[in-house]
Design an enzyme around this catalytic site. Structure first.
Site, PDB file in Angstrom:
ATOM      1  N   LYS A  49      43.934  60.915  12.873  1.00  0.00           N
ATOM      2  CA  LYS A  49      44.182  59.541  13.285  1.00  0.00           C
ATOM      3  C   LYS A  49      45.289  58.910  12.447  1.00  0.00           C
ATOM      4  O   LYS A  49      46.077  58.088  12.950  1.00  0.00           O
ATOM      5  CB  LYS A  49      42.893  58.726  13.194  1.00  0.00           C
ATOM      6  CG  LYS A  49      41.870  59.123  14.254  1.00  0.00           C
ATOM      7  CD  LYS A  49      40.571  58.341  14.120  1.00  0.00           C
ATOM      8  CE  LYS A  49      39.592  58.754  15.218  1.00  0.00           C
ATOM      9  NZ  LYS A  49      38.290  58.021  15.104  1.00  0.00           N
TER      10      LYS A  49
ATOM     11  N   TYR B 193      33.998  58.381  28.157  1.00  0.00           N
ATOM     12  CA  TYR B 193      32.794  57.661  27.724  1.00  0.00           C
ATOM     13  C   TYR B 193      33.098  56.200  27.406  1.00  0.00           C
ATOM     14  O   TYR B 193      32.401  55.295  27.890  1.00  0.00           O
ATOM     15  CB  TYR B 193      32.204  58.355  26.492  1.00  0.00           C
ATOM     16  CG  TYR B 193      30.932  57.729  25.977  1.00  0.00           C
ATOM     17  CD1 TYR B 193      29.740  57.867  26.688  1.00  0.00           C
ATOM     18  CD2 TYR B 193      30.920  57.012  24.787  1.00  0.00           C
ATOM     19  CE1 TYR B 193      28.559  57.301  26.216  1.00  0.00           C
ATOM     20  CE2 TYR B 193      29.743  56.447  24.310  1.00  0.00           C
ATOM     21  CZ  TYR B 193      28.564  56.587  25.025  1.00  0.00           C
ATOM     22  OH  TYR B 193      27.408  56.025  24.556  1.00  0.00           O
TER      23      TYR B 193
ATOM     24  N   ARG C 110      45.609  61.464  35.618  1.00  0.00           N
ATOM     25  CA  ARG C 110      46.259  62.664  35.125  1.00  0.00           C
ATOM     26  C   ARG C 110      46.092  63.829  36.092  1.00  0.00           C
ATOM     27  O   ARG C 110      45.012  64.064  36.621  1.00  0.00           O
ATOM     28  CB  ARG C 110      45.700  63.033  33.757  1.00  0.00           C
ATOM     29  CG  ARG C 110      46.056  62.013  32.688  1.00  0.00           C
ATOM     30  CD  ARG C 110      45.174  62.116  31.478  1.00  0.00           C
ATOM     31  NE  ARG C 110      45.211  63.460  30.895  1.00  0.00           N
ATOM     32  CZ  ARG C 110      44.392  63.857  29.929  1.00  0.00           C
ATOM     33  NH1 ARG C 110      43.469  63.045  29.479  1.00  0.00           N
ATOM     34  NH2 ARG C 110      44.495  65.084  29.450  1.00  0.00           N
TER      35      ARG C 110
ATOM     36  N   GLY D 280      36.419  54.961  27.790  1.00  0.00           N
ATOM     37  CA  GLY D 280      37.501  54.560  28.681  1.00  0.00           C
ATOM     38  C   GLY D 280      37.024  53.852  29.931  1.00  0.00           C
ATOM     39  O   GLY D 280      37.598  52.844  30.346  1.00  0.00           O
TER      40      GLY D 280
END
Length: 312
Positions: free
Chosen positions: A138, A14, A35, A16
């Site tokens: 995070k 979204y 990937r 990226g």
């Protein structure tokens, strides 16, 4: 000054995909980790090929092959991770920690931007469960980055406009109603709304800027620091009518959270802190931080009103 080479991990996601476009638009040599896990997702494959046609380089790699990550990051100066937050907790932490390990082995990388882009996790140590798990995760990644001595920039982009403005700040809504809106509490707590394309432009601008090295960059467009009530008023002015309003009290919202499944509880807890407590705009950024719109006044950011006009 020569512009940095950038590797974007999560380049079909979204945010990226917007980071890829911003990187190319601002003249950076742009690499995207292609990937192996992409499988037969034809839309993502076609997006990658489209980026390749626009000048991006596709780099084969897999989080199941650590050496492939090392080889990928050796190609660039800056790594930006935009892995989607929809991954389950342990999986997302693992992926980013593997990326940190790869960067440790690539001394050419001069900066890492981890996958954050929302509320500053360092300010959310008192967040409610289970929503705080996102912030704790995070911080695990941040600690690994700093313990490894990797130079970084953390981006706190506050509320993604598509998710918040589209639904007039109502969870579960992404298109503004022309009839009714549910106000969260008094609806007077300030939040900060940022267009996703603007987030990407600001992020790319930080990577060669020495002022943002080893700092948190907050994106706080002055005209977009608004309460839910103010957002609704802008929409009402645009459509030329008043919406019918109901109110969801704090107690009702907290009860509603408890009735949802785990994943929904995580997201709704974030809404609670933003809309009922005003966690995004109730502090000064501090010395180890910069504010993007002050650093880059040349960016003509999207105001809330301009953003909402797309729904007319």
């Amino acid at each position: 000054m020569e512009k940095s080479k950038i590797l974007i991990v999560g380049g079909t996601g979204y945010l990226g995909k917007r980071l890829v476009k911003a990187s190319l638009a601002l003249g950076h040599e742009t690499y995207i980790l292609q990937r192996e896990e992409i499988g037969v997702d034809i839309e993502k494959v076609q997006m990658l090929l489209s980026f390749k046609e626009q000048g991006a380089h596709l780099v084969q790699g897999s989080f199941d092959d650590q050496q492939s990550l090392v080889e990928a990051v050796k190609l660039v100066d800056v790594v930006i991770c935009a892995i989607s937050g929809v991954h389950i907790r342990s999986h997302q932490i693992l992926l980013q920690l593997r990326l940190v390990d790869a960067i440790k082995q690539a001394p050419n990388v001069k900066r890492f931007v981890p996958s954050e882009f929302g509320t500053d996790p360092a300010r959310m140590e008192k967040a409610m469960e289970p929503g705080r798990i996102t912030f704790d995760d995070k911080m695990v990644v941040r600690n690994a980055i700093e313990e490894a001595g990797i130079q970084f920039t953390y981006i706190s982009a506050n509320c993604f406009a598509g998710y918040f403005l589209g639904g007039l700040c109502q969870p579960g809504h992404i298109i503004p109603s022309r009839d009714h809106v549910s106000l969260l509490g008094h609806a007077n707590q300030k939040a900060i709304y940022v267009d996703e394309d603007d987030i990407s432009i600001y992020t790319i601008k930080t990577i060669d800027d020495p002022r943002t090295l080893n700092k948190t960059v907050y994106i706080r467009p002055p005209k977009n620091i608004l309460s839910q009530r103010e957002v609704v008023e802008i929409w009402e002015n645009l459509i030329g009518k008043q919406l019918h309003k109901s109110t969801i009290s704090k107690e009702e919202f907290l009860h509603f959270i408890k009735e949802q499944d785990y994943a929904e509880q995580v997201g709704l807890a974030h809404y609670y802190h933003v809309c009922y407590e005003g966690c995004l705009a109730n502090f000064e950024t501090g010395e180890q931080a910069e504010e993007a719109t002050q650093l880059y006044p040349e960016v003509n950011y999207t105001t809330v009103e301009r953003y909402l006009r797309r729904y007319l």
